[in-house]
Design a protein around this motif. Sequence first.
Motif, short mmCIF file in Angstrom:
data_model
loop_
_atom_site.label_atom_id
_atom_site.label_comp_id
_atom_site.label_asym_id
_atom_site.label_seq_id
_atom_site.Cartn_x
_atom_site.Cartn_y
_atom_site.Cartn_z
N PHE A 41 4.75 -11.98 7.91
CA PHE A 41 4.30 -10.64 7.55
C PHE A 41 2.77 -10.65 7.52
O PHE A 41 2.17 -11.24 6.62
CB PHE A 41 4.87 -10.25 6.19
N ILE A 42 2.14 -10.03 8.52
CA ILE A 42 0.69 -10.05 8.65
C ILE A 42 0.20 -8.61 8.73
O ILE A 42 0.76 -7.78 9.47
CB ILE A 42 0.25 -10.84 9.90
N VAL A 43 -0.85 -8.30 7.95
CA VAL A 43 -1.41 -6.95 7.89
C VAL A 43 -2.90 -7.02 8.17
O VAL A 43 -3.61 -7.82 7.57
CB VAL A 43 -1.19 -6.31 6.50
N ARG A 44 -3.36 -6.18 9.08
CA ARG A 44 -4.79 -6.10 9.39
C ARG A 44 -5.25 -4.66 9.21
O ARG A 44 -4.78 -3.76 9.90
CB ARG A 44 -5.06 -6.56 10.83
N GLU A 45 -6.18 -4.47 8.28
CA GLU A 45 -6.69 -3.13 7.99
C GLU A 45 -7.55 -2.61 9.14
O GLU A 45 -8.35 -3.35 9.71
CB GLU A 45 -7.50 -3.18 6.70
N GLN A 64 -8.61 -7.27 5.00
CA GLN A 64 -9.11 -5.95 4.65
C GLN A 64 -10.61 -6.01 4.41
O GLN A 64 -11.19 -7.10 4.30
CB GLN A 64 -8.39 -5.41 3.42
N TYR A 65 -11.23 -4.85 4.33
CA TYR A 65 -12.67 -4.77 4.15
C TYR A 65 -12.99 -4.47 2.69
O TYR A 65 -12.33 -3.65 2.04
CB TYR A 65 -13.25 -3.68 5.05
N ILE A 66 -14.01 -5.14 2.17
CA ILE A 66 -14.54 -4.84 0.85
C ILE A 66 -16.04 -4.66 0.97
O ILE A 66 -16.66 -5.13 1.93
CB ILE A 66 -14.21 -5.94 -0.19
N SER A 67 -16.64 -3.95 0.01
CA SER A 67 -18.09 -3.75 0.01
C SER A 67 -18.67 -4.23 -1.31
O SER A 67 -18.09 -4.00 -2.38
CB SER A 67 -18.43 -2.28 0.24
N ILE A 68 -19.80 -4.92 -1.23
CA ILE A 68 -20.52 -5.41 -2.40
C ILE A 68 -22.01 -5.15 -2.16
O ILE A 68 -22.52 -5.42 -1.06
CB ILE A 68 -20.29 -6.92 -2.61
N LEU A 123 -17.41 1.30 -0.08
CA LEU A 123 -16.06 1.67 0.32
C LEU A 123 -15.30 2.25 -0.87
O LEU A 123 -15.43 1.79 -2.01
CB LEU A 123 -15.30 0.44 0.84
N LYS A 124 -14.51 3.27 -0.59
CA LYS A 124 -13.68 3.90 -1.62
C LYS A 124 -12.23 3.97 -1.15
O LYS A 124 -11.95 3.88 0.06
CB LYS A 124 -14.21 5.31 -1.93
N ILE A 125 -11.33 4.12 -2.11
CA ILE A 125 -9.91 4.22 -1.78
C ILE A 125 -9.70 5.33 -0.75
O ILE A 125 -10.21 6.45 -0.90
CB ILE A 125 -9.08 4.51 -3.05
N GLY A 126 -8.96 5.02 0.29
CA GLY A 126 -8.66 5.99 1.34
C GLY A 126 -9.57 5.90 2.54
O GLY A 126 -9.30 6.55 3.56
N HIS A 127 -10.64 5.09 2.46
CA HIS A 127 -11.57 4.96 3.59
C HIS A 127 -11.03 3.97 4.63
O HIS A 127 -11.66 2.97 4.95
CB HIS A 127 -12.95 4.50 3.10
N LEU A 128 -9.83 4.24 5.10
CA LEU A 128 -9.26 3.44 6.19
C LEU A 128 -8.43 4.34 7.08
O LEU A 128 -7.93 5.38 6.65
CB LEU A 128 -8.40 2.29 5.64
N LYS A 129 -8.32 3.95 8.32
CA LYS A 129 -7.50 4.70 9.28
C LYS A 129 -6.03 4.36 9.10
O LYS A 129 -5.16 5.22 9.20
CB LYS A 129 -7.95 4.38 10.71
N GLY A 130 -5.75 3.09 8.88
CA GLY A 130 -4.38 2.64 8.72
C GLY A 130 -4.34 1.13 8.80
O GLY A 130 -5.33 0.44 8.52
#
Length: 381
Positions: free
Chosen positions: A23-27, A83-87, A119-126
Amino acid sequence: MNKIYSLNHSPIDFHFSQNPRDFIVREVPLYHFSNEGEHHILNVRKKGLNTIEMINIFSSILGIKSSEIGYSGLKDKNAMTSQYISINKKFTQNLDSILPLLEEKNIKILSCTYHNNKLKIGHLKGNNFFIRLKKVTPSVFEKINSVLKIIEKNGLPNYFGYQRFGKDGENFLEGQKIVRGELKIKNKRMSDFLISSYQSFLFNQWLNFRVKISKIFQAFEPQEILQALCMDNIFSEYRQTNIQNLKTLDIAKIKSIKNQPSLFKLFEGDIMHHYPYGKVFELETQNDISRFFDRNITPTGLLSGKKVLNATKVAGEIETCFIDKSIHATGTRRFAWIWIENLKYNYIQENAWLELEFFLPKGSYATTLIEEIAHRNVKID
């Protein structure tokens, strides 16, 4: 919940184990990063950790508050996910020095860039998914192949997955107690998460009912549909007790709804959403029904709360039965129906494996697709 699936095939037997190998997930980010700005964007791969656990590890190692770290969505624990994170870059000047500590925790930074915004919640295409199903015999593969072709053409209901409800599937009960003032939790992030689980439960109940009604319209003739809608037992397992407007539809309207080309039947007052991006609006014209079939728009369900557009007319009467007005969190609309994209699959007969690759829009669960294929709750190790 006794989940109702959109298709009518019998259950299919195969083995699905949610683990980092199978099970692999790529944002997929919502937009291209500018490669400049004060926020360091990290593409992070993790194993055996959920997103919050991963954020807390970064927080501890960097010596900053977890709230300083932005992310777009929550990812599964029992998977290999990226997934992507911002700092803020003022906190990442010594990033190279902490890489070994991160790798000890099964976290690896795949790439880095910069952007102007956190980055904020929802800032992804899928998300892009890879899933390996096991114990797939040739006859089982033929069944799955047929089902996948139907799903690829017609889409599927966008249920929240079991992950949303915790190990025992009862997180929503805690959220219900919080919104009704029967339970207080000091940790705001945890409290908000439990409330969102309760919102998700109500959404799933509503969607289950709408799929059930859609299948009645799909399967029976207009006079039989009218009789079925007047039977109280079709409502008995749900929260509502009576839906008068649904029961008083005339034969002409029933025929019109039945003749809709999509598996999910639309009602007057449904709140639609441009797909996959855009604004919400109320269903108005016959042309909207064609646009839904053409994947240009999709119906939405309610996540109960404040400051949200509610359905009206027949759709609104149904929706009202799945609203808890004691929820004071901000509400929103969620896609009720989605389509799988970029579907590829490979059957390895000698191993009895079926490997699936596909894309789903944000907020959608790959395990919901697996359950729609299997027509049963999938067993998770």
